[in-house]
Motif scaffolding. Structure first.
Motif, PDB file in Angstrom:
ATOM      1  N   HIS A  59      14.654  -6.497   9.930  1.00  0.00           N
ATOM      2  CA  HIS A  59      13.822  -7.688  10.123  1.00  0.00           C
ATOM      3  C   HIS A  59      13.702  -8.396   8.768  1.00  0.00           C
ATOM      4  O   HIS A  59      12.848  -8.050   7.946  1.00  0.00           O
ATOM      5  CB  HIS A  59      12.441  -7.313  10.655  1.00  0.00           C
ATOM      6  N   ASP A  61      12.525 -11.132   7.998  1.00  0.00           N
ATOM      7  CA  ASP A  61      11.282 -11.859   7.746  1.00  0.00           C
ATOM      8  C   ASP A  61      10.190 -10.957   7.196  1.00  0.00           C
ATOM      9  O   ASP A  61       9.134 -11.438   6.788  1.00  0.00           O
ATOM     10  CB  ASP A  61      10.807 -12.537   9.028  1.00  0.00           C
ATOM     11  N   SER A  89       5.947  -9.629   4.874  1.00  0.00           N
ATOM     12  CA  SER A  89       4.961  -9.702   5.941  1.00  0.00           C
ATOM     13  C   SER A  89       4.747  -8.309   6.508  1.00  0.00           C
ATOM     14  O   SER A  89       5.654  -7.471   6.462  1.00  0.00           O
ATOM     15  CB  SER A  89       5.453 -10.662   7.037  1.00  0.00           C
TER      16      SER A  89
END
Length: 391
Positions: A59, A61, A89
């Motif tokens: 991931h 992000d 994040s």
């Protein structure tokens, strides 16, 4: 002869290539949002050709690496590189090293599971809360065991509740142990919830196994101490039969690959959740029928209430810290167990301290009672919830 030489040459080259192996210093890493951590990438032997190393992120992000890729020549003498991981994040991701050409070396163990958290403090608080709820729920079994031992009687303790309780905790143990200890099932969970964390923690496993043990001890007391005319009701037996058929069918479906084993464990957890919904009803009705809570430990209720509240709190803290609200839905049994336990505990507290508050102590005979009076005339019928104390 020529064929044999080429065969040996091919084998030697294959062996040489197999010796080149990329590994990492650690395969589990926790990093804060906007923070960074490092791990080391190792190469245990020289390469037979030039390669390009890149880091694939599950991931992108959530995390990034520095460097994201680099080149290595066959003449390279460096065997260790420090890789920096940046948290972008909250969530869960995997960083895997890959090379081109892919057969130049092994990268099977060159991956890192990265957990990105909002706060390290929240993680430590969650751990403390988890073990406190474990202690509260675990200790909650023993006031009932103690009161049974002290009275040498289990009159007042509903057998339907016990029979449902042992089945529920066995199902809960299967779910927790399977998801925590079996890698294949854990991977099935991550495939279903790619950005999630395993919702089962070690304290969940220990609690479930201990609950099976403590409930078994309580059931054994029912065979030893006075129990009156109490027995497991026909309705409870029908419910056990339904659950048994449901679990057997689920095992068969999982065995023939119609459903995943993770689904089977979920079905076990749903049985536990269903039992949590109904197991307190027989005891609550029994208290109502007797207009008393004698024989039912209120200490157990206080501890159960504390454990239920803290169990839900831990899940909420983790969901916020890792931005992983799917974990609550990924383990509905744990959250449901806490929620419905707390709801029934409140009802039992109302029964004990409000509805039947005048009938919750052992009735003592007055000291000026005539000595030659028949003792049986002074004993209140235990079916009404009282038990006399001999003077």
């Amino acid at each position: 002869m020529i064929i044999q030489r080429y065969t040996w040459l091919f084998v030697l080259l294959a062996i040489r290539r197999s010796w080149a192996d990329f590994t990492v210093s650690e395969q589990d890493l926790t990093v804060a949002v906007d923070g960074q951590k490092t791990f080391d990438l190792y190469l245990n032997n020289s390469l037979s050709e030039d390669v390009e190393v890149r880091f694939d992120i599950q991931h992108s992000d959530l995390v990034k690496t520095n460097p994201a890729n680099f080149s290595l020549s066959a003449a390279n003498t460096t065997a260790q590189w420090t890789i920096t991981v940046f948290g972008l994040s909250a969530g869960y991701s995997t960083v895997s090293a890959n090379i081109t050409p892919s057969d130049a070396a092994s990268v099977t163990n060159a991956f890192v599971r990265v957990t990105i958290e909002k706060s390290e403090t929240l993680r430590h608080v969650s751990v403390v809360v988890g073990w406190v709820y474990f202690l509260a729920w675990s200790i909650s079994f023993y006031p009932q065991i103690h009161i049974n031992y002290k009275r040498k009687s289990v009159v007042g303790l509903n057998f339907d509740f016990l029979s449902l309780n042992i089945v529920g905790f066995v199902m809960y143990s299967l779910f927790n142990c399977g998801l925590y200890w079996i890698p294949e099932i854990e991977q099935e969970y991550f495939n279903r919830y790619p950005k999630g964390l395993n919702p089962v923690k070690v304290n969940d496993v220990v609690f479930a196994l201990h609950a099976v043990f403590a409930t078994t001890v309580t059931i054994l007391q029912c065979f030893i101490y006075e129990r009156g005319t109490q027995r497991v009701s026909i309705m409870a037996r029908v419910i056990h039969g339904i659950f048994t058929i449901f679990i057997l069918v689920s095992i068969i479906l999982a065995g023939i690959d119609t459903i995943k084993w993770l689904d089977f464990l979920y079905y076990c957890s749903y049985v536990k959740l269903a039992i949590t919904l109904i197991k307190y009803v027989p005891q609550a009705f029994y208290n109502y029928k007797r207009k008393s809570t004698i024989g039912w430990s209120i200490g157990n209720i206080f501890l159960d209430f504390t454990g239920g509240m803290l169990s839900m709190l831990q899940m909420i803290l983790d969901a916020y810290n890792y931005d992983d609200w799917d974990s609550i839905f990924g383990d509905p049994t744990k959250f449901g167990l806490g929620f419905f336990s707390v709801a029934f505990d409140i009802f039992f507290l109302v029964q004990h301290y409000v509805l039947y508050r005048d009938r919750n102590d052992y009735l003592e005979l007055p000291e000026d009672c005539c000595e030659d009076q028949n003792q049986e005339n002074h004993r209140v019928d235990t079916s009404l919830g009282y038990q006399a104390v001999d003077k």
